[in-house]
Design a protein around this motif. Structure first.
Motif, PDB file in Angstrom:
ATOM      1  N   LEU A  58       0.828  -1.207   0.000  1.00 46.27           N
ATOM      2  CA  LEU A  58       0.000   0.000   0.000  1.00 46.27           C
ATOM      3  C   LEU A  58       0.863   1.259   0.000  1.00 46.27           C
ATOM      4  O   LEU A  58       0.631   2.199  -0.773  1.00 46.27           O
ATOM      5  CB  LEU A  58      -0.940  -0.001   1.209  1.00 46.27           C
ATOM      6  N   VAL A  59       1.873   1.290   0.842  1.00 52.61           N
ATOM      7  CA  VAL A  59       2.769   2.441   0.914  1.00 52.61           C
ATOM      8  C   VAL A  59       3.502   2.630  -0.414  1.00 52.61           C
ATOM      9  O   VAL A  59       3.654   3.745  -0.909  1.00 52.61           O
ATOM     10  CB  VAL A  59       3.772   2.289   2.079  1.00 52.61           C
ATOM     11  N   THR A  60       3.922   1.539  -1.029  1.00 57.98           N
ATOM     12  CA  THR A  60       4.622   1.625  -2.307  1.00 57.98           C
ATOM     13  C   THR A  60       3.705   2.180  -3.391  1.00 57.98           C
ATOM     14  O   THR A  60       4.106   3.060  -4.159  1.00 57.98           O
ATOM     15  CB  THR A  60       5.150   0.230  -2.724  1.00 57.98           C
ATOM     16  N   ILE A  61       2.477   1.701  -3.452  1.00 56.95           N
ATOM     17  CA  ILE A  61       1.519   2.175  -4.460  1.00 56.95           C
ATOM     18  C   ILE A  61       1.219   3.652  -4.257  1.00 56.95           C
ATOM     19  O   ILE A  61       1.217   4.442  -5.203  1.00 56.95           O
ATOM     20  CB  ILE A  61       0.242   1.318  -4.430  1.00 56.95           C
ATOM     21  N   VAL A  62       0.960   4.046  -3.024  1.00 57.22           N
ATOM     22  CA  VAL A  62       0.671   5.463  -2.740  1.00 57.22           C
ATOM     23  C   VAL A  62       1.875   6.330  -3.081  1.00 57.22           C
ATOM     24  O   VAL A  62       1.736   7.413  -3.665  1.00 57.22           O
ATOM     25  CB  VAL A  62       0.253   5.641  -1.254  1.00 57.22           C
ATOM     26  N   SER A  63       3.058   5.855  -2.763  1.00 57.89           N
ATOM     27  CA  SER A  63       4.278   6.607  -3.072  1.00 57.89           C
ATOM     28  C   SER A  63       4.445   6.808  -4.573  1.00 57.89           C
ATOM     29  O   SER A  63       4.786   7.897  -5.044  1.00 57.89           O
ATOM     30  CB  SER A  63       5.489   5.883  -2.501  1.00 57.89           C
ATOM     31  N   VAL A  64       4.198   5.763  -5.347  1.00 56.70           N
ATOM     32  CA  VAL A  64       4.320   5.864  -6.810  1.00 56.70           C
ATOM     33  C   VAL A  64       3.285   6.832  -7.365  1.00 56.70           C
ATOM     34  O   VAL A  64       3.597   7.675  -8.224  1.00 56.70           O
ATOM     35  CB  VAL A  64       4.194   4.471  -7.453  1.00 56.70           C
ATOM     36  N   VAL A  65       2.050   6.757  -6.889  1.00 54.46           N
ATOM     37  CA  VAL A  65       0.993   7.652  -7.381  1.00 54.46           C
ATOM     38  C   VAL A  65       1.311   9.112  -7.045  1.00 54.46           C
ATOM     39  O   VAL A  65       1.210  10.000  -7.901  1.00 54.46           O
ATOM     40  CB  VAL A  65      -0.384   7.233  -6.805  1.00 54.46           C
ATOM     41  N   VAL A  66       1.719   9.367  -5.819  1.00 53.75           N
ATOM     42  CA  VAL A  66       2.047  10.744  -5.415  1.00 53.75           C
ATOM     43  C   VAL A  66       3.261  11.247  -6.192  1.00 53.75           C
ATOM     44  O   VAL A  66       3.285  12.404  -6.638  1.00 53.75           O
ATOM     45  CB  VAL A  66       2.271  10.837  -3.892  1.00 53.75           C
ATOM     46  N   SER A  67       4.257  10.399  -6.407  1.00 52.71           N
ATOM     47  CA  SER A  67       5.422  10.798  -7.193  1.00 52.71           C
ATOM     48  C   SER A  67       5.034  11.155  -8.615  1.00 52.71           C
ATOM     49  O   SER A  67       5.538  12.122  -9.197  1.00 52.71           O
ATOM     50  CB  SER A  67       6.480   9.688  -7.208  1.00 52.71           C
ATOM     51  N   MET A  68       4.100  10.374  -9.188  1.00 55.31           N
ATOM     52  CA  MET A  68       3.635  10.669 -10.550  1.00 55.31           C
ATOM     53  C   MET A  68       2.880  11.993 -10.593  1.00 55.31           C
ATOM     54  O   MET A  68       3.032  12.782 -11.531  1.00 55.31           O
ATOM     55  CB  MET A  68       2.768   9.526 -11.066  1.00 55.31           C
ATOM     56  N   LEU A  69       2.074  12.266  -9.579  1.00 56.65           N
ATOM     57  CA  LEU A  69       1.332  13.536  -9.537  1.00 56.65           C
ATOM     58  C   LEU A  69       2.281  14.732  -9.403  1.00 56.65           C
ATOM     59  O   LEU A  69       2.128  15.745 -10.086  1.00 56.65           O
ATOM     60  CB  LEU A  69       0.328  13.527  -8.385  1.00 56.65           C
TER      61      LEU A  69
END
Length: 97
Positions: free
Chosen positions: A78-89
């Motif tokens: 979950l933390v990895t997915i959220v981190s990737v999404v926020v980094s993309m934004l």
């Protein structure tokens, strides 16, 4: 050294810098060369945004590592997915500039 002497030395230094720029122009004209001054690769706001992107990526990866060390596999994902999404934004905001 008196205060007026140091002031005079400073003003002489400023005049020397001005004359150096004039000398460069004369030299370039004599050599039939063109003066080209490079622009900075990044603006100040772009550097701040890039620093934010790096910070978000580092915080996310640190969170994922901490979750993995605690043995919480689902939390790590979950933390990895959220981190990737926020980094993309954040990356999209940088590119929009």
């Amino acid at each position: 050294m008196k205060k007026t002497d140091s002031r005079r030395a400073f003003l002489d230094f400023c005049d020397t810098l001005k004359n150096t720029e004039k000398d460069k122009d004369h030299f370039l004209n004599a050599a039939r060369l063109q003066r080209i001054e490079r622009q900075p690769a990044f603006t100040g706001s772009q550097l701040v945004k890039l620093a934010c992107l790096i910070a978000v990526a580092m915080i996310g990866s640190t969170g994922a590592v901490c979750m993995a060390l605690l043995g919480n596999g689902s939390g790590c994902a979950l933390v990895t997915i959220v981190s990737v999404v926020v980094s993309m934004l954040v990356g999209a905001v940088i590119l929009m500039d």
